[in-house]
Design a protein around this motif. Structure first.
Motif, PDB file in Angstrom:
ATOM      1  N   LYS A  96       0.819  -1.211   0.000  1.00 11.53           N
ATOM      2  CA  LYS A  96       0.000   0.000   0.000  1.00 11.53           C
ATOM      3  C   LYS A  96       0.854   1.264   0.000  1.00 11.53           C
ATOM      4  N   ASN A  97       2.087   1.133   0.485  1.00  8.04           N
ATOM      5  CA  ASN A  97       2.967   2.295   0.570  1.00  8.04           C
ATOM      6  C   ASN A  97       4.020   2.310  -0.538  1.00  8.04           C
ATOM      7  N   GLY A  98       3.713   1.655  -1.647  1.00  2.29           N
ATOM      8  CA  GLY A  98       4.544   1.800  -2.837  1.00  2.29           C
ATOM      9  C   GLY A  98       5.685   0.828  -2.967  1.00  2.29           C
ATOM     10  N   TYR A  99       5.793  -0.154  -2.066  1.00  2.00           N
ATOM     11  CA  TYR A  99       6.869  -1.137  -2.220  1.00  2.00           C
ATOM     12  C   TYR A  99       6.253  -2.532  -2.286  1.00  2.00           C
ATOM     13  N   SER A 100       6.438  -3.186  -3.413  1.00  2.00           N
ATOM     14  CA  SER A 100       6.027  -4.585  -3.555  1.00  2.00           C
ATOM     15  C   SER A 100       7.135  -5.306  -4.286  1.00  2.00           C
ATOM     16  N   SER A 101       7.289  -6.593  -3.968  1.00  2.00           N
ATOM     17  CA  SER A 101       8.390  -7.352  -4.546  1.00  2.00           C
ATOM     18  C   SER A 101       7.945  -8.795  -4.721  1.00  2.00           C
ATOM     19  N   PRO A 102       8.338  -9.438  -5.845  1.00  2.00           N
ATOM     20  CA  PRO A 102       8.028 -10.863  -6.004  1.00  2.00           C
ATOM     21  C   PRO A 102       8.529 -11.705  -4.834  1.00  2.00           C
ATOM     22  N   ILE A 103       9.652 -11.327  -4.264  1.00  2.00           N
ATOM     23  CA  ILE A 103      10.150 -11.958  -3.035  1.00  2.00           C
ATOM     24  C   ILE A 103       9.927 -10.952  -1.915  1.00  2.00           C
ATOM     25  N   PRO A 104       8.889 -11.136  -1.109  1.00  2.00           N
ATOM     26  CA  PRO A 104       8.466 -10.100  -0.155  1.00  2.00           C
ATOM     27  C   PRO A 104       9.429  -9.930   1.013  1.00  2.00           C
ATOM     28  N   VAL A 105       9.174  -8.892   1.787  1.00  2.00           N
ATOM     29  CA  VAL A 105      10.009  -8.591   2.949  1.00  2.00           C
ATOM     30  C   VAL A 105       9.823  -9.640   4.037  1.00  2.00           C
ATOM     31  N   VAL A 106       8.585 -10.021   4.282  1.00  2.00           N
ATOM     32  CA  VAL A 106       8.267 -10.997   5.330  1.00  2.00           C
ATOM     33  C   VAL A 106       7.691 -12.238   4.657  1.00  2.00           C
ATOM     34  N   VAL A 107       8.250 -13.396   4.974  1.00  2.00           N
ATOM     35  CA  VAL A 107       7.750 -14.647   4.411  1.00  2.00           C
ATOM     36  C   VAL A 107       7.542 -15.646   5.544  1.00  2.00           C
ATOM     37  N   SER A 108       6.729 -16.637   5.269  1.00  2.00           N
ATOM     38  CA  SER A 108       6.476 -17.674   6.270  1.00  2.00           C
ATOM     39  C   SER A 108       7.530 -18.775   6.161  1.00  2.00           C
ATOM     40  N   GLU A 109       7.596 -19.571   7.201  1.00  2.00           N
ATOM     41  CA  GLU A 109       8.481 -20.733   7.196  1.00  2.00           C
ATOM     42  C   GLU A 109       8.114 -21.662   6.039  1.00  2.00           C
ATOM     43  N   GLN A 110       6.807 -21.779   5.763  1.00  2.00           N
ATOM     44  CA  GLN A 110       6.359 -22.609   4.645  1.00  2.00           C
ATOM     45  C   GLN A 110       6.867 -22.061   3.314  1.00  2.00           C
ATOM     46  N   TRP A 111       6.838 -20.734   3.182  1.00  2.00           N
ATOM     47  CA  TRP A 111       7.292 -20.093   1.945  1.00  2.00           C
ATOM     48  C   TRP A 111       8.750 -20.433   1.674  1.00  2.00           C
ATOM     49  N   MET A 112       9.577 -20.352   2.722  1.00  2.00           N
ATOM     50  CA  MET A 112      10.996 -20.669   2.559  1.00  2.00           C
ATOM     51  C   MET A 112      11.193 -22.138   2.212  1.00  2.00           C
ATOM     52  N   THR A 113      10.405 -23.001   2.820  1.00  2.00           N
ATOM     53  CA  THR A 113      10.512 -24.425   2.517  1.00  2.00           C
ATOM     54  C   THR A 113      10.160 -24.691   1.058  1.00  2.00           C
TER      55      THR A 113
END
Length: 668
Positions: free
Chosen positions: A396-413
């Protein structure tokens, strides 16, 4: 979808064992999809639609293009005029026994669903239809493995109103098969890995062929470290260790901020203080039980706090001390805190999460990270809600990334589990099992609703302080509350509360009776043992006495035999002494008597023989002879002294002297 579990398991079962990279794993799905289409030419959109129909996941067009290109390179397809022409023989080869494997999976997953139905009936007395059993298992996998929340291909089933806490039922079943049904756990594990494969196409960087990722820095959230230290139970610890091992094997730098270290230290300090004060109200019930079972007290927790820095580093995790933010890229931390607050209870302190997420965002310096080969930092948490709201704030504040700032443990797995398949074969299943146990040990809305009702009853005086303390800190209370929530949800009636209270009291009564029985059994066994030991000791003592007596008798017999021999010798010497003396005395007496006779009295025979002419005794000798004879006669008359006694005296005297010389005087 007729059977989402089978489709998930097929994703795992169909993957090829021979692959150059993880993209090759998906070629069997493409081959089956093309075969099922039955068209002379296929388009990317056709593949996308049919994949969704067959396997239940709807990967983006970009992922399909990558798969189609790889299929062309492997000669499954020929590209002409922007259309793909299937090669039948290669399609059949890469289908990898689809029909047979599907039949096998229907049988194995049928046993999994049947086991779930039987367990629910036996454990919770609930009838669970076959379709509902499948959907519950699928939902649990999806919610705790899938990171593609916005791209789910399956519709959640509408569950019967009779089951108010489905998560508890499913988590209990997973815990059950983990402990007692390894075959069913294997079937379950196929579905878990299938879900990871389905999610992989949404997130994995399909252009990066690297096997190590030195330029990635991962910052772990506090709960992951708490679990890694073993404070969330052994299964959670094992899953977290495997997760960290996966990251470090890929050369990813695993870190925590000093802010995270401080938060963990404060948590352990709070535990130490509460245990010292015996104030347990702030504890999670299972955490308190775990600390007690492992012998944690004030002193041991103090040691844990003092060695915490070294303990974390020994697990391969670096601690980033200090942080210098770049003001140009600094986000509004107050606004970020308000955004993530929607995911937590109002009393939750969000300073740690806010600062850590803000720092990771600051390190990116506004760069949009698109590939795993880039240099970037990421904050990893188990809380998928935190990831959702934090990333939503940045978007919402103008920063988005295909690899986000915060990810879940599942996402990393999902991102990395195929990068090191030898190490991560069990990781996905272990994570889900750890999640299941975590749910069984978590204070949730059902627990809060029960405590509110219990406190109300206590304040009203309908439950004694003694019973309240007995129930409130019982190790089985959380499980009993969750079991009851299957039937009543979070709407606990007073009757439900009293049933649980009575159940715990009956448990303590049964435990007390069992303890008494065990004590009596121990006492009986101890008495029996003492009796056996006493009898054995007595038998040993008797045996020793018998042995000693036998030895003594042997010695006595030997002594007696020796003494007999010595007495025989003494008797011989005594006779050798006494006999000549007696004979000499008799001879002298006879001669003296004959000499004392008048000449006319002596028989003529003796005179003619002239026997005594040369044996004439002097008067003194005759006197001595007569006096000796007189003394002997008087002694014999007065004292009974005779030759035999003298002989015996000499014999005894000699025997005693000889015995005393060789062996001392024997004890008789």
């Amino acid at each position: 979808m007729e059977s989402p579990l089978i489709n998930l398991a097929l994703l795992e079962a169909l993957k090829t064992e021979k692959f150059s990279d993880e993209i090759d794993l998906f070629l069997p799905f493409i081959a089956v999809t093309i075969s099922e289409l039955g068209m002379p030419t296929v388009q990317v959109a056709d593949i996308q639609t049919k994949l969704s129909e067959l396997f239940g996941f709807h990967p983006p067009i970009s992922a399909i293009r990558v798969l189609m290109t790889r299929a062309k390179n492997k000669n499954l397809l020929i590209k002409e005029n922007h259309a793909y022409i299937p090669r039948a023989e290669k399609i059949q080869e890469w289908s990898n026994g689809y029909s047979k494997k599907k039949e096998d999976l229907e049988v194995s997953l049928g046993s999994l669903k049947k086991g779930f139905i039987e367990y629910t009936q036996e454990r919770f007395q609930k009838e669970l239809p076959l379709a509902e059993a499948e959907n519950l298992i699928f939902q649990f996998i999806e919610e705790n493995v899938s990171a593609a929340v916005s791209r789910r291909a399956y519709n959640k089933a509408e569950l019967e109103n009779s089951i108010k806490n489905t998560s508890h039922i499913t988590a209990s079943f997973i815990g059950h098969i983990h402990k007692k049904e390894p075959v069913l756990l294997e079937h379950f594990g196929r579905c878990v890995k299938g879900m990871l494969l389905a999610n992989y196409l949404y997130f994995a960087d399909k252009r990066t062929q690297k096997k190590t990722f030195e330029r990635i820095t991962v910052y772990l959230d506090s709960p992951l470290i708490i679990g890694l230290l073993g404070f969330n139970g052994p299964f959670n610890k094992q899953a977290n260790e495997e997760f960290v091992e996966l990251l470090t094997s890929l050369k990813i730098k695993v870190c925590i901020f000093d802010k995270t270290l401080d938060e963990i230290e404060r948590l352990l300090s709070a535990w130490k203080t509460d245990i010292a004060k015996k104030s347990f109200r702030r504890f999670n019930t299972k955490t308190l039980e775990l600390l007690r079972s492992q012998g944690y007290d004030e002193a041991r927790l103090d040691t844990e706090i003092k060695t915490l820095h070294r303990t974390i580093e020994n697990k391969g995790i670096s601690i980033a001390l200090g942080f210098s933010a770049k003001e140009r890229f600094q986000c509004d931390e107050d606004a970020l805190e308000k955004a993530i607050a929607e995911n937590f209870k109002k009393e939750k302190n969000l300073e740690h999460d806010t600062v850590c997420i803000s720092r990771v965002h600051n390190t990116r310096e506004g760069r949009h990270i698109r590939e795993l080969s880039e240099s970037f930092s990421v904050f990893v948490t188990r809380n998928t809600g935190l990831a959702k709201y934090a990333n939503g704030f940045f978007s919402k504040n103008g920063y988005s990334s295909p690899i986000p700032v915060v990810v879940s443990e599942q996402w990393m797995t999902i991102m990395f589990w195929l990068k090191n398949p030898d190490m991560t074969g069990k990781l996905a299943t272990d994570q889900v099992v750890a999640t299941a146990y975590s749910l069984l040990y978590t204070d949730d809305k059902f627990w809060d609703a029960f405590l509110d009702r219990l406190d109300t009853i206590k304040r009203r005086g309908d439950i004694s302080e003694e019973d309240f303390v007995l129930v409130r800190w019982d190790a089985d209370l959380l499980r009993m509350v969750q079991d009851a929530s299957v039937e009543v949800g979070d709407e606990f009636s007073e009757e439900d509360v009293f049933d649980i209270v009575d159940g715990i009291k009956r448990k303590y009564l049964a435990d007390s009776e069992q303890a008494i029985a065990d004590l009596q059994q121990q006492q009986a066994e101890e008495i029996h043992r003492l009796q056996v030991d006493a009898q054995a000791a007595l038998a040993t003592e008797r045996e020793a006495k018998d042995t000693a007596q036998a030895e003594k008798e042997t010695i006595v017999l030997r002594h007696q035999a020796l003494e007999t021999k010595i007495r025989k010798i003494s008797r011989f010497f005594a006779r050798c002494i006494s006999t000549p003396i007696c004979l000499t005395l008799v001879a002298f007496l006879i001669i003296a008597s004959i000499q004392s006779l008048p000449a006319g009295v002596i028989p003529q025979v003796l005179q003619d023989a002239k026997l005594f002419e040369n044996l004439k005794l002097s008067a003194t000798t005759i006197s001595i002879t007569f006096l000796t004879t007189l003394a002997w006669g008087i002694s014999s008359w007065v004292f009974g002294l005779d030759v035999k006694k003298v002989n015996k005296f000499i014999e005894d005297w000699l025997a005693e002297k000889i015995l005393a010389l060789f062996m001392g005087k024997p004890d008789m």
